[in-house]
Design a protein around this motif. Structure first.
Motif, PDB file in Angstrom:
ATOM      1  N   VAL A   2      80.367  16.530  68.483  1.00 57.03           N
ATOM      2  CA  VAL A   2      79.566  17.461  67.683  1.00 57.03           C
ATOM      3  C   VAL A   2      78.068  17.155  67.761  1.00 57.03           C
ATOM      4  O   VAL A   2      77.238  18.036  67.537  1.00 57.03           O
ATOM      5  N   THR A   3      77.708  15.916  68.102  1.00 59.18           N
ATOM      6  CA  THR A   3      76.285  15.559  68.171  1.00 59.18           C
ATOM      7  C   THR A   3      75.598  16.218  69.363  1.00 59.18           C
ATOM      8  O   THR A   3      74.365  16.314  69.408  1.00 59.18           O
ATOM      9  N   LYS A   4      76.390  16.681  70.322  1.00 57.92           N
ATOM     10  CA  LYS A   4      75.820  17.298  71.517  1.00 57.92           C
ATOM     11  C   LYS A   4      75.930  18.827  71.508  1.00 57.92           C
ATOM     12  O   LYS A   4      75.681  19.474  72.514  1.00 57.92           O
ATOM     13  N   ASP A   5      76.322  19.363  70.385  1.00 58.15           N
ATOM     14  CA  ASP A   5      76.448  20.833  70.283  1.00 58.15           C
ATOM     15  C   ASP A   5      75.520  21.325  69.183  1.00 58.15           C
ATOM     16  O   ASP A   5      75.653  20.920  68.020  1.00 58.15           O
ATOM     17  N   GLU A   6      74.577  22.164  69.545  1.00 58.14           N
ATOM     18  CA  GLU A   6      73.570  22.640  68.600  1.00 58.14           C
ATOM     19  C   GLU A   6      74.158  23.516  67.496  1.00 58.14           C
ATOM     20  O   GLU A   6      73.547  23.697  66.442  1.00 58.14           O
ATOM     21  N   ARG A   7      75.324  24.070  67.738  1.00 57.76           N
ATOM     22  CA  ARG A   7      75.921  24.967  66.741  1.00 57.76           C
ATOM     23  C   ARG A   7      76.493  24.202  65.545  1.00 57.76           C
ATOM     24  O   ARG A   7      76.749  24.782  64.506  1.00 57.76           O
ATOM     25  N   PHE A   8      76.696  22.890  65.708  1.00 59.47           N
ATOM     26  CA  PHE A   8      77.208  22.093  64.597  1.00 59.47           C
ATOM     27  C   PHE A   8      76.118  21.938  63.544  1.00 59.47           C
ATOM     28  O   PHE A   8      75.025  21.444  63.841  1.00 59.47           O
ATOM     29  N   ASP A   9      76.396  22.355  62.322  1.00 55.15           N
ATOM     30  CA  ASP A   9      75.395  22.372  61.249  1.00 55.15           C
ATOM     31  C   ASP A   9      74.950  20.948  60.904  1.00 55.15           C
ATOM     32  O   ASP A   9      75.761  20.073  60.612  1.00 55.15           O
ATOM     33  N   LYS A  10      73.643  20.716  60.917  1.00 53.70           N
ATOM     34  CA  LYS A  10      73.078  19.393  60.651  1.00 53.70           C
ATOM     35  C   LYS A  10      73.372  18.914  59.232  1.00 53.70           C
ATOM     36  O   LYS A  10      73.408  17.710  58.960  1.00 53.70           O
ATOM     37  N   LYS A  11      73.591  19.864  58.322  1.00 57.95           N
ATOM     38  CA  LYS A  11      73.882  19.488  56.934  1.00 57.95           C
ATOM     39  C   LYS A  11      75.251  18.836  56.790  1.00 57.95           C
ATOM     40  O   LYS A  11      75.557  18.251  55.758  1.00 57.95           O
ATOM     41  N   LEU A  12      76.040  18.921  57.870  1.00 58.62           N
ATOM     42  CA  LEU A  12      77.370  18.297  57.845  1.00 58.62           C
ATOM     43  C   LEU A  12      77.383  16.967  58.604  1.00 58.62           C
ATOM     44  O   LEU A  12      78.431  16.343  58.742  1.00 58.62           O
ATOM     45  N   SER A  13      76.222  16.561  59.082  1.00 57.58           N
ATOM     46  CA  SER A  13      76.147  15.351  59.912  1.00 57.58           C
ATOM     47  C   SER A  13      76.518  14.084  59.151  1.00 57.58           C
ATOM     48  O   SER A  13      76.885  13.072  59.761  1.00 57.58           O
ATOM     49  N   SER A  14      76.413  14.130  57.826  1.00 59.87           N
ATOM     50  CA  SER A  14      76.761  12.946  57.032  1.00 59.87           C
ATOM     51  C   SER A  14      78.275  12.742  56.938  1.00 59.87           C
ATOM     52  O   SER A  14      78.751  11.674  56.543  1.00 59.87           O
ATOM     53  N   LEU A  15      79.033  13.779  57.280  1.00 61.65           N
ATOM     54  CA  LEU A  15      80.492  13.667  57.213  1.00 61.65           C
ATOM     55  C   LEU A  15      81.035  12.966  58.454  1.00 61.65           C
ATOM     56  O   LEU A  15      80.459  13.095  59.544  1.00 61.65           O
ATOM     57  N   PRO A  16      82.119  12.222  58.317  1.00 68.38           N
ATOM     58  CA  PRO A  16      82.698  11.499  59.463  1.00 68.38           C
ATOM     59  C   PRO A  16      83.435  12.451  60.403  1.00 68.38           C
ATOM     60  O   PRO A  16      84.668  12.515  60.434  1.00 68.38           O
ATOM     61  N   ILE A  17      82.678  13.215  61.178  1.00 69.90           N
ATOM     62  CA  ILE A  17      83.252  14.170  62.129  1.00 69.90           C
ATOM     63  C   ILE A  17      82.676  13.870  63.515  1.00 69.90           C
ATOM     64  O   ILE A  17      81.463  13.930  63.723  1.00 69.90           O
TER      65      ILE A  17
ATOM     66  N   LYS B 106      86.873  27.579  52.008  1.00 72.01           N
ATOM     67  CA  LYS B 106      87.770  27.788  50.882  1.00 72.01           C
ATOM     68  C   LYS B 106      88.683  26.597  50.612  1.00 72.01           C
ATOM     69  O   LYS B 106      89.038  26.326  49.472  1.00 72.01           O
ATOM     70  N   VAL B 107      89.071  25.889  51.703  1.00 68.30           N
ATOM     71  CA  VAL B 107      90.006  24.771  51.550  1.00 68.30           C
ATOM     72  C   VAL B 107      89.597  23.652  52.494  1.00 68.30           C
ATOM     73  O   VAL B 107      89.211  23.914  53.633  1.00 68.30           O
ATOM     74  N   ALA B 108      89.676  22.420  52.006  1.00 63.87           N
ATOM     75  CA  ALA B 108      89.440  21.246  52.865  1.00 63.87           C
ATOM     76  C   ALA B 108      90.363  20.133  52.384  1.00 63.87           C
ATOM     77  O   ALA B 108      90.394  19.815  51.186  1.00 63.87           O
ATOM     78  N   THR B 109      91.132  19.578  53.304  1.00 62.81           N
ATOM     79  CA  THR B 109      92.082  18.534  52.924  1.00 62.81           C
ATOM     80  C   THR B 109      92.097  17.439  53.991  1.00 62.81           C
ATOM     81  O   THR B 109      91.627  17.641  55.107  1.00 62.81           O
ATOM     82  N   GLY B 110      92.622  16.302  53.634  1.00 64.02           N
ATOM     83  CA  GLY B 110      92.599  15.136  54.517  1.00 64.02           C
ATOM     84  C   GLY B 110      91.653  14.101  53.944  1.00 64.02           C
ATOM     85  O   GLY B 110      91.486  13.993  52.726  1.00 64.02           O
ATOM     86  N   LYS B 111      90.979  13.362  54.798  1.00 63.80           N
ATOM     87  CA  LYS B 111      90.037  12.345  54.317  1.00 63.80           C
ATOM     88  C   LYS B 111      88.730  12.965  53.847  1.00 63.80           C
ATOM     89  O   LYS B 111      88.001  12.379  53.038  1.00 63.80           O
ATOM     90  N   ILE B 112      88.413  14.150  54.368  1.00 65.66           N
ATOM     91  CA  ILE B 112      87.222  14.869  53.890  1.00 65.66           C
ATOM     92  C   ILE B 112      87.693  15.974  52.947  1.00 65.66           C
ATOM     93  O   ILE B 112      88.387  16.905  53.366  1.00 65.66           O
ATOM     94  N   LYS B 113      87.305  15.844  51.661  1.00 59.03           N
ATOM     95  CA  LYS B 113      87.728  16.809  50.654  1.00 59.03           C
ATOM     96  C   LYS B 113      86.713  17.939  50.504  1.00 59.03           C
ATOM     97  O   LYS B 113      85.591  17.863  51.009  1.00 59.03           O
ATOM     98  N   PHE B 114      87.132  18.968  49.805  1.00 60.34           N
ATOM     99  CA  PHE B 114      86.286  20.142  49.590  1.00 60.34           C
ATOM    100  C   PHE B 114      84.947  19.752  48.951  1.00 60.34           C
ATOM    101  O   PHE B 114      83.888  20.243  49.339  1.00 60.34           O
ATOM    102  N   LYS B 115      84.987  18.842  47.995  1.00 63.67           N
ATOM    103  CA  LYS B 115      83.771  18.430  47.274  1.00 63.67           C
ATOM    104  C   LYS B 115      82.787  17.680  48.176  1.00 63.67           C
ATOM    105  O   LYS B 115      81.596  17.565  47.855  1.00 63.67           O
ATOM    106  N   ASP B 116      83.284  17.161  49.307  1.00 64.80           N
ATOM    107  CA  ASP B 116      82.417  16.394  50.211  1.00 64.80           C
ATOM    108  C   ASP B 116      81.475  17.285  51.023  1.00 64.80           C
ATOM    109  O   ASP B 116      80.478  16.809  51.570  1.00 64.80           O
ATOM    110  N   PHE B 117      81.789  18.570  51.107  1.00 67.07           N
ATOM    111  CA  PHE B 117      80.947  19.490  51.871  1.00 67.07           C
ATOM    112  C   PHE B 117      79.749  19.926  51.023  1.00 67.07           C
ATOM    113  O   PHE B 117      79.911  20.584  49.996  1.00 67.07           O
TER     114      PHE B 117
END
Length: 413
Positions: free
Chosen positions: A150-165, A112-123
């Protein structure tokens, strides 16, 4: 009214609504409102304790005060949450904060909300299955989960891998002891948060939960007050309309639709007093229908009623806006002509008599009348009070009725 109380009861999650009486519902709703008034005080106390332990007293309290002010200015809950996160980023060693809310029906967490360097539209993905997402453990257990890489946890969604997390902390959010979603704190670096940071973030989420509870309760109470005000306004409007109808009925003659005897004498007293105080002139005319008995005998009482209504209609058609016409007896009518001279009153009375005779076709009819006038600027008679004035005009009417089809006038001294 009960439906309105039931709606408010649902807002406050009152159990067994249908089993409660209206009075019991009112009492429970008032108790809820009373409880909510203590929340803001408790929240400020929690803020001071947290700020002291984190050694950030000035900045934390300043931010929380801004957030508290925002509660009363912001109506959209997600804009409010975004504002809170912007304030938190100023305090926390974190670059991104997002909020996922539990879908009301489905087993999903919705971004519902995303703020900081990663914005809502980036997801690219904004809906996550609770049973397989990283936030699952935090949401289900009502606690927090920290993933340092996050690269070592399978629960992290791969579709978010492009984000700087690189690392992420997910913390469950409770509102009124119910888990409503998850807040995610993320950083592009791996192992970004140590134990102190995690404690700090979890404490901030607890503080945020209290703030969010206050926001929801404030706006629920605001909605309640608005609904209550609308209901009060609606009922007031209904009562005003009813009172208006009742008042109109109380001063109106039911047969003719013109004023009745009670209102007529009220207005006569007012005009008489006004004349004595300010010297205003007015004339009183009394009419009596000569032919009512004849019409009743010839055609029946319904026709007699029609004759009475016809005369009342003639009076209404000839009177001015400020004049008062009323039925004051069975076939007796009264007229108060405001500001009229004696000559004007005589002309009015004669026009009414002639129009009445012309409009009734079944048989010949007539009306008798009497006129009395009062005015400081002319040599009219003086009377002790309005009752005496009416009595004198009524005496003259009795004289006119004996002659029939006659207008008698109380002459000036």
């Amino acid at each position: 009214m009960r439906e309105f109380l039931l709606d408010i009861g649902k807002i406050f999650k009152v159990e067994n609504l249908d089993k409660l009486s209206d009075e019991e519902l009112k009492q429970i709703i008032l108790e809820h409102i009373k409880k909510h008034s203590f929340i803001e005080k408790s929240l400020l106390e929690l803020t001071e304790d947290f700020a002291c332990s984190a050694e950030l007293s000035i900045r934390v309290i300043s931010s929380i005060n801004k957030i508290l002010d925002r509660i009363y200015a912001e109506k959209d809950i997600y804009k409010f949450i975004s504002y809170c996160f912007d304030e938190f980023i100023k305090l926390l060693p974190v670059e991104n904060i997002s909020f996922m809310e539990k879908h009301p029906e489905l087993n999903w967490l919705v971004l519902k909300v995303a703020t900081g360097k990663i914005k809502f539209k980036d997801f690219k993905k904004k809906i996550f299955n609770i049973d397989s997402s990283l936030a699952d453990a935090a949401f289900k257990k009502g606690n927090f989960i920290y993933v340092p890489d996050v690269t070592k946890d399978e629960r992290f969604d791969k579709k978010l891998s492009s984000l700087p997390i690189g690392s992420v902390l997910s913390v469950a959010v409770k509102v009124e002891n119910k888990i409503v979603g998850v807040i995610n704190f993320s950083h592009p670096e791996v192992n970004a948060f140590d134990e102190d940071y995690i404690f700090f973030f979890v404490s901030m989420v607890k503080l945020f939960s209290a703030v969010l509870t206050l926001f929801k309760l404030y706006h629920e109470n605001l909605k309640f007050n608005e609904q209550l005000q609308k209901e009060v306004d609606r009922k007031t409007s209904e009562l005003q309309k009813i009172n208006k109808k009742l008042y109109k009925a109380s001063i109106t003659d039911s047969l003719t639709g013109i004023y009745n005897r009670r209102f007529f004498f009220q207005r006569l007293e007012e005009e008489y007093s006004r004349s004595l105080r300010y010297g205003n002139s007015f004339c009183l005319i009394l009419f009596d229908l000569d032919s009512l008995k004849k019409v009743n005998d010839m055609f029946g009482h319904p026709e007699g009623d029609r004759l009475i209504k016809l005369f009342a209609k003639v009076l209404k058609n000839f009177k001015r806006k400020e004049d008062v016409v009323a039925r004051i007896g069975g076939d007796e009518f009264g007229c108060i002509l405001i500001g009229s001279s004696q000559e004007g009153a005589i002309k009015f009375a004669e026009r009414v008599k002639e129009e009445f005779k012309a409009r009734y076709k079944k048989t010949s009819v007539s009306a008798s009348g009497a006129i009395g006038c009062i005015g400081k600027c002319e040599s009219f008679k003086f009377y002790k009070d309005y009752k005496k004035f009416f009595k004198e005009v009524d005496k003259v009417l009795f004289k006119a009725k004996k002659i029939k089809d006659k207008m008698e006038v109380i002459e000036r001294n």
